[in-house]
Design a protein around this motif. Structure first.
Motif, PDB file in Angstrom:
ATOM      1  N   TYR A   1       0.846  -1.185   0.000  1.00 16.45           N
ATOM      2  CA  TYR A   1       0.000   0.000   0.000  1.00 16.45           C
ATOM      3  C   TYR A   1       0.888   1.244   0.000  1.00 16.45           C
ATOM      4  O   TYR A   1       1.846   1.335   0.764  1.00 16.45           O
ATOM      5  N   THR A   2       0.586   2.188  -0.874  1.00 14.49           N
ATOM      6  CA  THR A   2       1.343   3.432  -0.944  1.00 14.49           C
ATOM      7  C   THR A   2       0.395   4.616  -0.790  1.00 14.49           C
ATOM      8  O   THR A   2      -0.789   4.544  -1.138  1.00 14.49           O
ATOM      9  N   ASN A   3       0.943   5.693  -0.248  1.00 13.34           N
ATOM     10  CA  ASN A   3       0.198   6.949  -0.082  1.00 13.34           C
ATOM     11  C   ASN A   3      -1.155   6.714   0.583  1.00 13.34           C
ATOM     12  O   ASN A   3      -2.207   7.151   0.083  1.00 13.34           O
ATOM     13  N   ALA A   4      -1.139   5.992   1.702  1.00 16.38           N
ATOM     14  CA  ALA A   4      -2.367   5.680   2.434  1.00 16.38           C
ATOM     15  C   ALA A   4      -2.420   6.523   3.705  1.00 16.38           C
ATOM     16  O   ALA A   4      -1.467   7.207   4.068  1.00 16.38           O
ATOM     17  N   VAL A   5      -3.575   6.474   4.376  1.00 13.86           N
ATOM     18  CA  VAL A   5      -3.740   7.206   5.632  1.00 13.86           C
ATOM     19  C   VAL A   5      -4.350   6.280   6.676  1.00 13.86           C
ATOM     20  O   VAL A   5      -5.081   5.347   6.345  1.00 13.86           O
ATOM     21  N   ILE A   6      -4.013   6.521   7.929  1.00 15.56           N
ATOM     22  CA  ILE A   6      -4.706   5.893   9.057  1.00 15.56           C
ATOM     23  C   ILE A   6      -5.521   7.010   9.688  1.00 15.56           C
ATOM     24  O   ILE A   6      -5.042   7.761  10.529  1.00 15.56           O
ATOM     25  N   SER A   7      -6.746   7.141   9.230  1.00 14.81           N
ATOM     26  CA  SER A   7      -7.550   8.307   9.576  1.00 14.81           C
ATOM     27  C   SER A   7      -9.014   8.014   9.304  1.00 14.81           C
ATOM     28  O   SER A   7      -9.352   7.257   8.385  1.00 14.81           O
ATOM     29  N   SER A   8      -9.887   8.627  10.080  1.00 16.23           N
ATOM     30  CA  SER A   8     -11.325   8.449   9.887  1.00 16.23           C
ATOM     31  C   SER A   8     -11.813   9.066   8.593  1.00 16.23           C
ATOM     32  O   SER A   8     -12.916   8.755   8.125  1.00 16.23           O
TER      33      SER A   8
ATOM     34  N   ALA B   1     -15.408  -3.936   9.332  1.00 15.29           N
ATOM     35  CA  ALA B   1     -14.736  -2.643   9.205  1.00 15.29           C
ATOM     36  C   ALA B   1     -14.098  -2.266  10.530  1.00 15.29           C
ATOM     37  O   ALA B   1     -14.448  -2.799  11.583  1.00 15.29           O
ATOM     38  N   VAL B   2     -13.161  -1.362  10.461  1.00 16.36           N
ATOM     39  CA  VAL B   2     -12.602  -0.704  11.638  1.00 16.36           C
ATOM     40  C   VAL B   2     -13.290   0.641  11.791  1.00 16.36           C
ATOM     41  O   VAL B   2     -13.448   1.380  10.816  1.00 16.36           O
ATOM     42  N   LYS B   3     -13.721   0.961  13.006  1.00 17.57           N
ATOM     43  CA  LYS B   3     -14.348   2.240  13.295  1.00 17.57           C
ATOM     44  C   LYS B   3     -13.390   3.103  14.117  1.00 17.57           C
ATOM     45  O   LYS B   3     -12.527   2.593  14.832  1.00 17.57           O
ATOM     46  N   TYR B   4     -13.571   4.398  14.011  1.00 14.21           N
ATOM     47  CA  TYR B   4     -12.701   5.341  14.717  1.00 14.21           C
ATOM     48  C   TYR B   4     -13.462   6.017  15.849  1.00 14.21           C
ATOM     49  O   TYR B   4     -14.439   6.727  15.611  1.00 14.21           O
ATOM     50  N   ILE B   5     -13.008   5.766  17.087  1.00  9.98           N
ATOM     51  CA  ILE B   5     -13.452   6.562  18.226  1.00  9.98           C
ATOM     52  C   ILE B   5     -12.537   7.776  18.364  1.00  9.98           C
ATOM     53  O   ILE B   5     -12.995   8.885  18.641  1.00  9.98           O
ATOM     54  N   ASP B   6     -11.241   7.565  18.158  1.00 12.06           N
ATOM     55  CA  ASP B   6     -10.257   8.650  18.110  1.00 12.06           C
ATOM     56  C   ASP B   6      -9.499   8.546  16.797  1.00 12.06           C
ATOM     57  O   ASP B   6      -9.429   7.469  16.179  1.00 12.06           O
ATOM     58  N   ASN B   7      -8.903   9.641  16.373  1.00  9.39           N
ATOM     59  CA  ASN B   7      -8.342   9.722  15.024  1.00  9.39           C
ATOM     60  C   ASN B   7      -6.841  10.007  15.064  1.00  9.39           C
ATOM     61  O   ASN B   7      -6.442  11.128  15.387  1.00  9.39           O
ATOM     62  N   PRO B   8      -5.975   9.025  14.717  1.00 11.72           N
ATOM     63  CA  PRO B   8      -4.530   9.299  14.681  1.00 11.72           C
ATOM     64  C   PRO B   8      -4.154  10.264  13.568  1.00 11.72           C
ATOM     65  O   PRO B   8      -3.197  11.017  13.687  1.00 11.72           O
TER      66      PRO B   8
ATOM     67  N   MET C   1      -8.583   3.680  19.062  1.00 14.14           N
ATOM     68  CA  MET C   1      -8.814   4.496  20.247  1.00 14.14           C
ATOM     69  C   MET C   1      -7.509   4.992  20.826  1.00 14.14           C
ATOM     70  O   MET C   1      -6.518   4.264  20.872  1.00 14.14           O
ATOM     71  N   ASP C   2      -7.503   6.241  21.241  1.00 11.93           N
ATOM     72  CA  ASP C   2      -6.386   6.806  21.981  1.00 11.93           C
ATOM     73  C   ASP C   2      -6.550   6.410  23.447  1.00 11.93           C
ATOM     74  O   ASP C   2      -7.542   6.783  24.084  1.00 11.93           O
ATOM     75  N   PRO C   3      -5.608   5.660  24.035  1.00  7.34           N
ATOM     76  CA  PRO C   3      -5.767   5.270  25.448  1.00  7.34           C
ATOM     77  C   PRO C   3      -5.792   6.446  26.419  1.00  7.34           C
ATOM     78  O   PRO C   3      -6.190   6.277  27.571  1.00  7.34           O
ATOM     79  N   GLN C   4      -5.366   7.624  25.959  1.00 16.64           N
ATOM     80  CA  GLN C   4      -5.290   8.802  26.835  1.00 16.64           C
ATOM     81  C   GLN C   4      -4.463   8.488  28.088  1.00 16.64           C
ATOM     82  O   GLN C   4      -4.948   8.541  29.218  1.00 16.64           O
ATOM     83  N   ARG C   5      -3.214   8.172  27.840  1.00 19.76           N
ATOM     84  CA  ARG C   5      -2.322   7.745  28.910  1.00 19.76           C
ATOM     85  C   ARG C   5      -2.173   8.781  30.021  1.00 19.76           C
ATOM     86  O   ARG C   5      -1.840   8.427  31.153  1.00 19.76           O
ATOM     87  N   LEU C   6      -2.388  10.046  29.719  1.00 16.76           N
ATOM     88  CA  LEU C   6      -2.176  11.098  30.706  1.00 16.76           C
ATOM     89  C   LEU C   6      -3.485  11.574  31.338  1.00 16.76           C
ATOM     90  O   LEU C   6      -3.506  12.611  32.003  1.00 16.76           O
ATOM     91  N   LYS C   7      -4.559  10.828  31.174  1.00 20.29           N
ATOM     92  CA  LYS C   7      -5.846  11.217  31.761  1.00 20.29           C
ATOM     93  C   LYS C   7      -5.740  11.257  33.289  1.00 20.29           C
ATOM     94  O   LYS C   7      -5.189  10.352  33.913  1.00 20.29           O
ATOM     95  N   VAL C   8      -6.315  12.286  33.904  1.00 16.47           N
ATOM     96  CA  VAL C   8      -6.300  12.408  35.364  1.00 16.47           C
ATOM     97  C   VAL C   8      -7.700  12.567  35.950  1.00 16.47           C
ATOM     98  O   VAL C   8      -7.897  12.351  37.148  1.00 16.47           O
TER      99      VAL C   8
END
Length: 585
Positions: A148-155, A177-184, A229-236
């Motif tokens: 795969y060339t010139n692809a994106v990992i994005s919603s 399909a893969v669904k996006y809760i958060d978008n890299p 999903m973004d794990p949100q490692r810094l969530k407080v």
């Protein structure tokens, strides 16, 4: 966290289990629903009552045993409790109208167990797998490698790289399909997939972003999907807080998988060679979990993560960000805490931050695993949360499985080479533009590449990377300094030529002719370069600004001193880089 009506109320639970369109709710004796953190999946264990008189008398044989030849549920030799039949589990608290879907997946391919005691009711036990199981069972054959060339990992991808892989394996009409809760929102210049499961192909592509692929309820689709999903490692700020509604809290943990120093080996896109960056834990964590050095100090527990070839990680900044994510996830024991809630609270999901306010102290738990159970004898159900005290963990086995120090391969010399004893770089090739008469009798431009100096004994061949450039502007310098060039005749847009290190300036005539430098930044009349000039340009110096086009071509060549590159256009700017490929690789 999911929004569920009456989630924290102590009310009996009602259960709805559907298998391939057949309602088996009244036959469920007990169940256990569990999230597998590192697998990114859920599993459901069901225990059914079987062969009671209400199901086999009056000529209606509705036995659930997968091997029962008389059961109407096993018509045609296809067992209801098998054959990848779809399973859905829904729950609701007594008195609540709406059902909440807790699981969607398949019967099998895991174990099924049927037991019978003479004179007593028997039961059937089955294990159900989550919605991602087809991805884990489908293999991408080595001979059918995908590129795969010139692809994106994005919603906003149409489709994104992850869904392109799925469609290439299951067909464009698939509901998978893969669904996006958060978008890299990451771009991929090239990604090659071969000899792995579809799930591994998806996970390997996504992992360097620090995001996770995990089975999760997707509210927009009202169904379970593998979700980014973004794990949100810094969530407080906690998602859910309990004050005394839990009955047990256990603090434990193993240090066997703790690492206090994380190195990342990645392929640099510009230099076309492997490079090494690292991130290390604080002195306090090193003093707590490091290896005693015998002199009162501590040594780091080291892991080294090698990115996949042609990974998203192809620059120093991306390598350092990945090293920081991995270090965050493995620098302390995980999981190290479990909290038990004496009823079924359906709101919890992995990556939630749960605050438990106890009698003596408060614990913040980054949820890694959730375990729910229910039975006839315990209609309230139970909830068990397992995770890490004080922070959210994004992954663990995902990182450690690619630790080159764990694979039984002696990488010490290679790691030392990358970290401290960098091998000598190949010499800069000499490029000469020329013309020759092609096979059709017309003159054609070529590039003659000449290599100077001895070739090291360990070199098998050269890798030649050829990049093309677009001419963005040109002019004559009106002034300069050690790291800049001025042209008072220009009115550039500030920042137009930083371009993610793709923009260069080349002195084409006058003082300093032949020098090229990467552009660091620009103002309306000044170009600042990333490294000082050898000879500062002056008012005689002409220049061009060039933007490197993406996806340079690559070819392998022998170790001879000369090579000719064909197929160019007159007036085109071309750059050549060379890397040395060692024998045995």
């Amino acid at each position: 966290m999911r929004a569920v009506a009456s989630a924290a109320e102590l009310l009996d639970l009602e259960i709805n289990v559907d298998v391939n369109g057949t309602d088996l709710s009244g036959r469920v004796k007990s169940l256990s629903l569990f999230s597998h953190f590192d697998a990114g999946a859920w599993s459901l264990d069901l225990v059914f009552d079987n062969n009671g008189p209400e199901w086999i008398d009056d000529g209606a044989d509705l036995g659930l045993g997968p091997n029962d030849p008389n059961s109407a549920y096993n018509a045609g030799g296809v067992p209801l409790l098998g054959a990848y039949h779809a399973v859905t589990l829904k729950i609701r608290k007594t008195g609540v109208g709406a059902w909440t879907t807790m699981f969607e997946g398949f019967i099998g391919p895991g174990p099924r167990d049927e037991g019978e005691d003479w004179g007593a009711a028997d039961e059937v036990n089955v294990t159900c797998v989550g919605c991602s199981q087809p991805f884990k069972d489908a293999m991408i054959e080595k001979r059918l490698a995908l590129r795969y060339t010139n692809a994106v990992i994005s919603s906003i991808g149409d489709p994104c790289l992850l869904n392109r892989i799925i469609q290439d394996q299951f067909g464009t009409g698939t509901a998978y399909a893969v669904k996006y809760i958060d978008n890299p929102d990451k771009s991929v210049s090239e990604y090659v997939v071969s000899n792995v499961s579809v799930w591994a192909a998806l996970e390997n592509a996504l992992a360097p972003t620090g995001y996770r692929l995990i089975e999760r309820w997707h509210a927009g689709s009202s169904a379970f999907f593998p979700c980014v999903m973004d794990p949100q490692r810094l969530k407080v700020i906690p998602d859910i807080t309990y004050s005394g509604d839990f009955d047990r809290r256990r603090i434990s943990g193993s240090e066997s998988d703790v690492r206090t120093y994380v190195g990342v080996i990645y392929g640099d896109a510009d230099e076309h060679e492997e490079k090494y960056v690292y991130d290390e834990a604080s002195d306090a964590i090193k003093a707590k979990f490091g290896i005693p050095d015998g002199a009162g100090g501590r040594l780091h527990k080291i892991m080294v993560y090698r990115t996949q070839e042609r990974s998203l990680i192809d620059s120093e900044s991306e390598g350092r960000a990945l090293a920081a994510d991995i270090r965050h996830d493995v620098e302390e024991p995980t999981p190290d805490c479990a909290i038990h809630i004496p009823f079924w609270d359906p709101r919890f999901e992995p990556f939630d931050l749960f605050r438990a306010v106890g009698e003596n102290y408060t614990t913040d738990l980054g949820v890694m695993e959730v375990h729910w159970s229910w039975s006839f004898n315990n209609p309230l159900g139970e909830t068990e949360l397992t995770g890490t005290v004080g922070k959210i963990i994004g992954a663990k086995d995902l990182w450690l499985s690619r630790d080159v120090k764990r694979k039984g391969v002696d990488m010490k010399d290679r790691i030392d080479d990358l970290s401290s004893r960098i091998p000598s770089q190949p010499g800069t090739p000499q490029l000469d533009g020329a013309w020759y008469i092609g096979e059709d009798g017309t003159p054609q431009p070529v590039i003659d590449v000449t290599y100077h100096g001895a070739v090291p004994w360990w070199v098998k061949e050269r890798i030649v990377s050829v990049a093309t450039f677009t001419n963005m502007d040109s002019g004559t310098a009106t002034g300069s300094g050690d790291d800049y060039l001025d042209d008072s005749a220009k009115a550039w847009t500030a920042g137009n030529f930083s371009g993610g290190s793709r923009d260069w300036i080349l002195i084409t005539g006058g003082t300093g002719v032949g020098q090229e430098r990467k552009i660091k930044e620009n103002s309306t009349t000044r170009i600042t370069v990333q490294s000082d000039w050898d000879t500062n340009p002056d008012g005689t110096s002409t220049y061009v600004i060039l933007r490197q086009n993406r996806n340079p071509s690559e070819e392998y060549s022998d170790v001879g001193p000369y090579r000719r590159l064909n197929g160019w256009q007159e007036g085109r700017f071309v750059g050549v880089k060379v890397a040395l490929r060692p024998a045995g690789r």
